[in-house]
Each structure stands twice: as C-alpha cells, then as structure tokens.
Design an enzyme around this catalytic site. Structure first.
Site, short mmCIF file in Angstrom:
data_model
loop_
_atom_site.label_atom_id
_atom_site.label_comp_id
_atom_site.label_asym_id
_atom_site.label_seq_id
_atom_site.Cartn_x
_atom_site.Cartn_y
_atom_site.Cartn_z
N LEU A 133 -12.23 76.16 20.23
CA LEU A 133 -13.66 76.11 19.91
C LEU A 133 -14.12 74.69 19.65
CD1 LEU A 133 -13.98 79.21 17.56
CD2 LEU A 133 -15.04 78.92 19.80
N GLY A 163 -7.02 82.47 19.21
CA GLY A 163 -7.35 83.71 18.53
C GLY A 163 -7.39 83.52 17.04
N SER A 165 -5.66 83.93 13.58
CA SER A 165 -4.23 83.89 13.34
C SER A 165 -3.78 84.54 12.04
CB SER A 165 -3.75 82.43 13.35
OG SER A 165 -4.38 81.69 12.33
N SER A 206 3.34 87.96 17.71
CA SER A 206 3.64 87.69 16.31
C SER A 206 4.70 88.64 15.78
CB SER A 206 2.36 87.84 15.48
OG SER A 206 2.64 87.81 14.10
N TYR A 264 -4.39 92.51 12.47
CA TYR A 264 -3.91 91.36 13.23
C TYR A 264 -2.66 91.74 14.05
CZ TYR A 264 -1.41 86.96 14.05
OH TYR A 264 -0.70 85.95 14.62
N LYS A 313 -1.98 91.92 18.27
CA LYS A 313 -0.90 91.28 19.01
C LYS A 313 -0.10 92.31 19.82
CE LYS A 313 -1.65 87.02 17.90
NZ LYS A 313 -2.04 86.03 18.93
#
Length: 270
Positions: free
Chosen positions: A33, A70, A72, A108, A133, A137
């Site tokens: 970003l 993404g 995290s 992850s 999260y 993943k």
C-alpha cells in the site's frame, strides 16, 4: 532478468528478506500500500490487494510472485475478508491472466494452530485454524491448490512460524524461522523444477519443533539456523509473560485464546 513481484514488501517480513532476495533476483519488484522506508534501489508499485485493476498492473510482466501481502494478525471479519480473501483471490486470478508461472504464498502456522503442542504434525493434516486470520490462510492454500492443478501455476505454500533471528519466548523456540532460511524456502518455490503444489512449514532447524518438514527437505531444504543456542534468551522472555491456560496448550499460542468460549477447554476433534 526474471521479474519477481514481492507483495507486502513494507511489512516486517518483507523488509527483513528484501536485501537477501535482491541478491538472488535482481529483477525484484516491491509492492504494498505504501513503499518501505528502504527500497534498496528496487522499483516499487503501489497496489491495494482488494483493487483488482491495481493488482493486475503490479503483476504485469512478472514471472513469479512472492505473496506476503495481506492483514498479518487477527482482525475483524470485514478486514480479513478484504485483505486476505478477496485480495488473495485477486492476486491468484491476476497471476493467471498474466501468465505467471510460479507463486510462493505466505501461509501461516495459524492454519493448524489448534493442534496441541504435544503433537508433531505433517504438512497434510486436517487444518485446524485458530482465528479468522488462520481461516483466511487456509483459504489461500486451497485457492493455490486449485490454481496449480486447474491452471498449471506452480504454487508453494509456506506455513510460516515466527520470522526473526531470536526466539522471543518458549513457543517461538519451536517455530523460529531465520530470514535466511525463509529465503531458501522461497527460492525452492520459485525455482525448483518439480513444484506443482506443495505445503512446507516455515521453520528453521529447531530441536523443539512441532512440525514434520520432511516434504520441504525432499525438495532440498537445508536450514542453516536453529533456536536451541538461544534457549536462555527465550526462557528469560517467557518469564515475563502471564500464564495463558488456552494459548499455552496449543501450537497457535495466544491466537487460540482470542474470543475463546469453549467450556471444554483444550479438546480438539479426533
């Protein structure tokens, strides 16, 4: 010179591995970003993962992608959905449209966070995500499998532990991943001729490890680092932490404790 796109380049992991990747892939291009403070003289393309047109522009001409981008940590569903699910789909689809041949996806350990610490697990166990999260993943791994088999993109998913040079507590004695070892796994994903779809654990040679990483070793992974020499540091840092009856039981640690309401504390499905 191969063009390799690194998403999430401004994050902590991206910043740690960029100089190492630059020496392997001179055509490395950074994306996030906002640009990292130190771009190491590399080109940067701004892209929001939720913006398909921006992702397509960033991927144009790429031979391979290292997808670290993404959200995290755990977050609200709307945040996870936009960055890690919609964004991940955009990245894979844009890669397909652009003819990208290899993708290394930063998965992850939280995909399997609800396995107990007493259990050693392989890459092909049932996923037991510990958070939204972790679910995102697991979605990315499944998406990678589909794009690998249906569209012929070589995909390597890395279930990353904790990237760093020093374990910050006893849990991270088991999951430490030195940046140099991470780059070795990335290079296998980008360069090994036999990659179709693989899941590797992102961990160094940790004597207290919970993961059977024999699949990565079969592709030539030889980690150069391990956590055991830093045991005293980890023990000292662990002593500063309050007990966590849920997190201390599971491999996912404190992520498992977030919003945990199960009265039958600690039992996982068989």
């Amino acid at each position: 010179m191969r063009r390799i796109l690194l998403t999430g380049a401004a994050g902590g992991v991206g910043r740690a591995i960029t100089p190492l990747l630059k020496s392997l892939y001179p055509g490395l291009v950074l994306s996030d970003l906002n640009p990292p403070e130190n771009k190491h003289g590399l080109p940067f393309v701004r892209a929001d993962l939720a913006d398909m047109a921006a992702i397509q522009a960033a991927i144009a001409g790429a031979d391979g992608i290292i997808h670290l981008g993404g959200y995290s940590i755990e977050g609200p569903w709307e945040t996870i959905l936009s960055a890690n699910i919609v964004g991940c789909r955009n990245m894979f689809e844009a890669a397909r449209l652009a003819g990208v041949r290899r993708i290394v996806f930063a998965s992850s350990n939280h995909v399997v966070g609800f396995y107990p610490r007493s259990e050693k697990i392989a890459h092909d166990v049932t996923v037991l995500p510990d958070t939204r999260y972790g679910v995102s993943k697991a979605f990315g791994e499944a998406l990678g499998a589909m794009y690998a088999i249906k569209h012929g993109i070589g995909v390597a998913c890395l279930r990353i532990g904790n990237v760093g040079e020093t374990p910050l507590d006893m849990r991270r004695m088991s999951i430490l991943l030195h940046p140099e070892d991470l780059v070795q796994l990335i290079a296998i994903g980008l360069d090994h001729p036999d990659i179709v779809f693989e899941i590797f654990y992102g961990a160094s040679d940790n004597a207290r490890g919970w993961w059977d990483n024999s699949r990565a070793h079969a592709f030539g992974y030889k980690p150069k680092h391990g956590s055991e020499p830093m045991l005293e540091i980890a023990m000292r840092e662990q002593a500063k932490l309050a007990p966590d009856p849920i997190g201390d039981r599971f491999q996912g640690g404190s992520f498992c404790s977030i919003e945990y309401t199960n009265a039958d504390s600690g039992r996982k499905p068989t």
